[in-house]
Design a protein around this motif. Structure first.
Motif, mmCIF file in Angstrom:
data_model
loop_
_atom_site.group_PDB
_atom_site.id
_atom_site.type_symbol
_atom_site.label_atom_id
_atom_site.label_comp_id
_atom_site.label_asym_id
_atom_site.label_seq_id
_atom_site.Cartn_x
_atom_site.Cartn_y
_atom_site.Cartn_z
ATOM 1 N N ILE A 120 24.880 27.760 22.214
ATOM 2 C CA ILE A 120 24.887 29.212 22.047
ATOM 3 C C ILE A 120 25.257 29.938 23.332
ATOM 4 C CG2 ILE A 120 23.436 31.235 21.591
ATOM 5 C CD1 ILE A 120 21.786 29.485 19.673
ATOM 6 N N LEU A 121 24.673 29.516 24.449
ATOM 7 C CA LEU A 121 24.800 30.268 25.697
ATOM 8 C C LEU A 121 25.947 29.814 26.596
ATOM 9 C CD1 LEU A 121 21.025 30.679 26.651
ATOM 10 C CD2 LEU A 121 22.483 32.213 25.311
ATOM 11 N N ASP A 122 26.603 28.734 26.241
ATOM 12 C CA ASP A 122 27.699 28.206 27.061
ATOM 13 C C ASP A 122 28.837 29.225 27.144
ATOM 14 O OD1 ASP A 122 29.702 26.767 28.316
ATOM 15 O OD2 ASP A 122 29.420 24.969 27.106
ATOM 16 N N VAL A 123 29.163 29.655 28.355
ATOM 17 C CA VAL A 123 30.202 30.669 28.543
ATOM 18 C C VAL A 123 31.575 30.165 28.110
ATOM 19 C CG1 VAL A 123 28.994 31.884 30.381
ATOM 20 C CG2 VAL A 123 30.501 29.973 30.961
ATOM 21 N N ALA A 124 31.728 28.852 27.973
ATOM 22 C CA ALA A 124 33.007 28.293 27.548
ATOM 23 C C ALA A 124 33.263 28.516 26.059
ATOM 24 C CB ALA A 124 33.062 26.796 27.854
ATOM 25 N N ASN A 125 32.209 28.820 25.305
ATOM 26 C CA ASN A 125 32.354 28.984 23.854
ATOM 27 C C ASN A 125 32.762 30.408 23.491
ATOM 28 O OD1 ASN A 125 31.682 26.309 23.357
ATOM 29 N ND2 ASN A 125 29.488 26.744 23.214
ATOM 30 N N THR A 126 33.900 30.811 24.000
ATOM 31 C CA THR A 126 34.368 32.181 23.800
ATOM 32 C C THR A 126 34.827 32.446 22.372
ATOM 33 O OG1 THR A 126 36.573 31.522 24.540
ATOM 34 C CG2 THR A 126 35.073 32.413 26.207
ATOM 35 N N GLU A 127 35.129 31.413 21.614
ATOM 36 C CA GLU A 127 35.635 31.599 20.255
ATOM 37 C C GLU A 127 34.525 31.587 19.205
ATOM 38 O OE1 GLU A 127 38.847 32.315 19.766
ATOM 39 O OE2 GLU A 127 38.939 32.245 21.959
ATOM 40 N N GLU A 174 26.910 32.234 15.573
ATOM 41 C CA GLU A 174 25.864 32.427 16.575
ATOM 42 C C GLU A 174 24.520 32.718 15.911
ATOM 43 O OE1 GLU A 174 26.709 34.918 20.136
ATOM 44 O OE2 GLU A 174 25.035 36.136 19.372
ATOM 45 N N ALA A 175 24.516 33.614 14.939
ATOM 46 C CA ALA A 175 23.275 33.980 14.241
ATOM 47 C C ALA A 175 22.671 32.779 13.518
ATOM 48 C CB ALA A 175 23.548 35.116 13.262
ATOM 49 N N LEU A 176 23.521 31.979 12.892
ATOM 50 C CA LEU A 176 23.046 30.792 12.174
ATOM 51 C C LEU A 176 22.484 29.746 13.139
ATOM 52 C CD1 LEU A 176 25.979 30.584 9.636
ATOM 53 C CD2 LEU A 176 23.564 30.831 8.998
ATOM 54 N N LEU A 177 23.114 29.594 14.290
ATOM 55 C CA LEU A 177 22.618 28.644 15.283
ATOM 56 C C LEU A 177 21.256 29.076 15.819
ATOM 57 C CD1 LEU A 177 25.882 27.834 17.284
ATOM 58 C CD2 LEU A 177 24.548 26.238 15.886
ATOM 59 N N PHE A 178 21.085 30.366 16.057
ATOM 60 C CA PHE A 178 19.784 30.868 16.490
ATOM 61 C C PHE A 178 18.715 30.565 15.445
ATOM 62 C CE2 PHE A 178 21.713 33.692 19.761
ATOM 63 C CZ PHE A 178 20.778 33.496 20.767
ATOM 64 N N ALA A 179 19.037 30.808 14.177
ATOM 65 C CA ALA A 179 18.072 30.569 13.099
ATOM 66 C C ALA A 179 17.728 29.083 12.991
ATOM 67 C CB ALA A 179 18.620 31.091 11.779
ATOM 68 N N ALA A 180 18.729 28.223 13.146
ATOM 69 C CA ALA A 180 18.489 26.779 13.082
ATOM 70 C C ALA A 180 17.609 26.323 14.240
ATOM 71 C CB ALA A 180 19.819 26.037 13.104
ATOM 72 N N GLY A 208 26.605 38.321 29.493
ATOM 73 C CA GLY A 208 27.903 38.784 29.945
ATOM 74 C C GLY A 208 28.629 39.701 28.986
ATOM 75 N N GLN A 209 27.984 40.103 27.897
ATOM 76 C CA GLN A 209 28.607 41.032 26.947
ATOM 77 C C GLN A 209 28.790 42.417 27.584
ATOM 78 O OE1 GLN A 209 29.650 40.497 23.750
ATOM 79 N NE2 GLN A 209 29.037 38.340 23.690
ATOM 80 N N GLN A 210 29.609 43.237 26.957
ATOM 81 C CA GLN A 210 29.873 44.584 27.451
ATOM 82 C C GLN A 210 28.599 45.438 27.439
ATOM 83 O OE1 GLN A 210 32.850 45.683 28.701
ATOM 84 N NE2 GLN A 210 33.589 43.581 28.431
#
Length: 208
Positions: free
Chosen positions: A54-61, A67-73, A159-161
């Motif tokens: 989830i937090l890896d900055v390389a996962n820009t796509e 993301e929401a599903l990964l948090f829930a899992a 790092g979001q806006q």
């Protein structure tokens, strides 16, 4: 469940981790119960692996719903593996973020919708919300400056806006109104010792 479950929420840089660590000793002295400190995403071996994705900055796509599903899992695994067993053993659980973070960050920040993200997470936790949620509030700019001072760099969400973080904070304010029986706001712009003392007072009032 014999123990009690306290989650800590807030914008990035609110100082949740510091406050949680400083609450452990006084809570043990006051209650005689063991205190478990954990975090989300993460808190267990499997959940920590999901956290890295989830937090890896390389996962820009990464898609916002992914993301929401990964948090829930991650949350589900953490709940059944760490939180529920600790509560069953009459322990106090202090958790750095829980379901409200998903509603604020994915529901509000990514604009997926509070109700939709809440429903997704209710499926994951089966209605097992914290007994008490302490929301540490701090202006967005102040929080992000604190993160920068730590020198570790921003993760993918930090790092979001700026507009993203403003939406997150605004969503937390909505949650405070709709979940007033569970959520209590604490001014986290104060010195850490003051924030800790305020949090301890809220906990003591709630659980006597």
């Amino acid at each position: 469940m014999a123990g009690f479950f306290i989650s800590f929420e807030g914008p990035d840089g609110a100082g949740k981790s510091t406050v949680i660590q400083r609450l452990v000793e006084p809570l043990i002295k006051a209650t005689g119960q063991e205190v478990i400190v954990t975090r989300e995403p993460g808190g267990s071996a499997i959940a920590e692996q999901i956290r890295h994705i989830i937090l890896d900055v390389a996962n820009t796509e990464m898609d916002d719903w992914t993301e929401a599903l990964l948090f829930a899992a991650s949350r589900r695994q953490h709940l059944v593996e760490v939180v529920e067993p600790a509560l069953a053993a009459n322990k106090i659980v202090l958790c750095d973020r829980f379901v409200d973070s998903s509603i604020a960050y994915q529901g509000g920040g990514h604009q997926l919708g509070m109700a939709k993200v809440a429903a997704l997470n209710d499926f994951a936790i089966q209605g097992h919300y914290p007994d008490l949620t302490l929301y540490l509030d701090v202006p967005v700019e102040v929080g992000l400056r604190r993160v920068q001072k730590l020198g570790a760099g921003f993760d993918r969400l930090e790092g979001q806006q700026l507009a993203f973080h403003e939406r997150v904070r605004a969503t937390y304010q909505q949650l405070l109104k709709s979940q007033s029986a569970r959520m209590v706001q604490v001014d986290a712009s104060q010195p850490a010792a003051t924030v800790v003392a305020t949090c301890l007072d809220v906990i003591q009032q709630r659980y006597n």
